[in-house]
Design an enzyme around this catalytic site. Structure first.
Site, PDB file in Angstrom:
ATOM      1  N   ASP A  95      21.556  38.012  41.964  1.00  0.00           N
ATOM      2  CA  ASP A  95      22.826  37.345  42.154  1.00  0.00           C
ATOM      3  C   ASP A  95      22.985  36.389  40.976  1.00  0.00           C
ATOM      4  O   ASP A  95      22.144  35.502  40.779  1.00  0.00           O
ATOM      5  CB  ASP A  95      22.836  36.581  43.474  1.00  0.00           C
ATOM      6  N   HIS A 131      27.767  37.985  49.474  1.00  0.00           N
ATOM      7  CA  HIS A 131      26.931  38.331  48.326  1.00  0.00           C
ATOM      8  C   HIS A 131      26.009  39.502  48.673  1.00  0.00           C
ATOM      9  O   HIS A 131      25.835  40.434  47.891  1.00  0.00           O
ATOM     10  CB  HIS A 131      26.095  37.118  47.907  1.00  0.00           C
TER      11      HIS A 131
END
Ligand code: UDP
Length: 491
Positions: free
Chosen positions: A122, A21
């Site tokens: 995110d 990520h």
């Protein structure tokens, strides 16, 4: 505010603690910084500490790195001890107050730092971040580092539960086609559904939170940013277009970053975010025949038991092809002394046909002319890196989006083979031989076609290149708009 003051947008990134990520988010941050934006990058404390210890922060002198507290207590081992669902359940109470504090401090102009123009979060933190950002009237972009096909699938969990396709019960009706996801009717079987659907009961609190609070809430964001590209996932992206206000597909981000920031040194170095790369493997590859090596890497998270390690080891040795295998210090699970297994594996490959390293410069390895096949866990970054490098894949998916990615690799794009839910030496040997020998010519046709699309999309005029430009323009106009609003309120 004086007229002369520069109106540079200030973008605040908020990442979850996971290399898969953080890495693409850093690439996007780098691209926005390259467009002269100010960048604040927020990590959880333990990640920040690791970045400090690898000297990575020094590669981004223009960025402001800030932290939010850890969700998992420091004394608890991090690898494999907490499911994604449990982790997400625990994040809300930590992230909300911490983000509030940070946004208060970022509200005022401080030195060269402008007030925050927008947040790029995110996407799996959406419910916490969007709630807080709305209080502060800061627009949010949800960033997902996974495939569009997986995001589209997540939007159908209620339907999948109704149809009895979720939970996916191991070994039960795994071949049954899933028919309730528009656009995927002839593609996905139960076994190809994301790994987090392999739970005991449909009403799993972790899964419910992930879907209701983290996924279905994402369209409340101003827009969705995905690390994929139109040439690869066009049909899935248009389906998602009906759900989101706006979508920017900017993948493959590592390719876009290489194409747009050739003059920067950070692109390659940011691969060693959490572990130091063993660059010795590049000189080893230099000594191997063209397209002969199997590169084996299962990403930054999943672990393998001794039995599985040995099956892979035997399968690779029996294939007769040289191999480069990444075994992280925490890759071997369930063993009091993992070094014993490493010893067993080393003894197996004593004829120098194989090399094991604890972390490799993966993008560079995949681009090396000696690499012929990638044995991967089908993490989305690894998949995109392989697509971009034009290397066919053998997929061994384990968790999350990996199960559906591997299905797309084998059955939609036809650029690899899927060994899902099997792990035996003879399958591994057969698949390696097949991609190196009898199926090679056929599979390389689609591999090369898709590689071409991946390279075109990041060039000027390509869709990801243009979408990045649109994103930059839209953030610029937000920044002007925000300034005008503030100044109107003052007068
Ligand atoms: N990676 C790397 N060196 C290695 C193994 C992996 O740089 O030896 C990088 C790889 O290039 C990719 C990332 O780690 O960018 C893994 O991300 P992915 O989404 O594939 O899997 P995850 O780690 O999230 O499971």
């Amino acid at each position: 505010m004086s007229q002369a003051e520069p109106q540079v947008p200030h973008v605040v990134f908020l990442a979850i603690p996971g290399l898969g990520h953080i890495k693409p988010m850093l690439k996007l941050a780098e691209l926005l910084s390259h467009a002269s934006f100010q960048v604040t990058f927020i990590n959880m404390q333990h990640i920040h500490d690791r970045l400090l210890s690898t000297d990575l922060l020094a590669l981004y002198p223009e960025f402001q790195f800030l932290t939010i507290p850890d969700v998992v207590p420091r004394d608890r081992p991090r690898s494999g001890t907490m499911s994604l669902g449990d982790f997400l359940l625990a994040t809300g109470p930590v992230i909300k107050p911490a983000l509030r504090q940070l946004l208060i401090s970022l509200r005022k102009k401080k030195g060269r730092w402008q007030p925050a123009t927008c947040i790029i979060e995110d996407g799996i933190l959406s419910s916490s971040v969007i709630d807080v950002a709305e209080e502060f009237q800061v627009p949010v972009f949800a960033f997902r580092p996974s495939s569009a096909c997986c995001i589209w699938t997540y939007f159908h969990v209620p339907k999948l539960v109704e149809e009895g396709d979720v939970p996916v019960v191991q070994d039960k009706d795994m071949d049954k086609p899933v028919t309730c996801i528009p656009g995927l009717e002839n593609v996905v079987r139960r076994q190809d559904l994301p790994g987090n659907f392999r739970i005991e009961r449909a009403h799993d609190p972790g899964l419910e939170f992930f879907i209701n609070d983290q996924t279905l809430v994402m369209p409340r964001a101003f827009a969705l940013i995905i690390n994929t590209f139109d040439g690869l996932e066009g049909p899935m992206i248009s389906k998602l277009g009906a759900v989101f206000n706006k979508i920017y597909t900017v993948g493959p981000l590592h390719g876009l970053s290489n194409a747009c920031t050739k003059d920067l040194t950070t692109s390659a170095s940011s691969n060693s975010i959490l572990w130091k790369e063993d660059r010795g493997c590049i000189s080893w590859l230099d000594s191997q025949p063209s397209r002969s090596v199997v590169f084996v890497s299962f990403g930054s998270v999943i672990g393998l038991t001794r039995d599985k390690m040995l099956e892979f080891g035997h399968g690779l040795v029996n294939s007769g092809y040289p191999f480069l295998w990444v075994i992280r210090p925490d890759s071997i699970t369930g063993e009091p002394d993992p070094s014993l297994i490493l010893g067993e594996l080393k003894a197996m490959i004593e004829d120098n046909k194989g090399l094991m390293v604890s972390w490799a410069p993966q993008e560079e390895v995949l681009a090396h002319p000696a690499v012929g096949v990638f044995l991967t866990h089908s993490g989305w970054n690894s998949t995109l890196e392989s697509v971009y490098a034009g290397v066919p894949m053998i997929c061994w998916p384990a968790i999350g989006d990996q199960q559906i990615n591997s299905r797309f690799v084998s059955d939609v794009w036809k650029i690899g083979l899927d060994m899902k839910d099997t792990c035996d030496r003879s399958t591994i040997e057969k698949m390696v031989r097949s991609l190196m020998e009898d199926k090679r010519e056929e599979i390389m046709k689609s591999v090369n076609e898709i590689k071409k699309l991946a390279h075109e999309t990041v060039k000027e005029g390509g869709s990801s290149f243009s979408n990045l430009e649109k994103l930059i323009d839209d953030i610029w106009s937000m920044s002007h708009f925000a300034r005008k609003e503030r100044s109107d309120r003052r007068h």
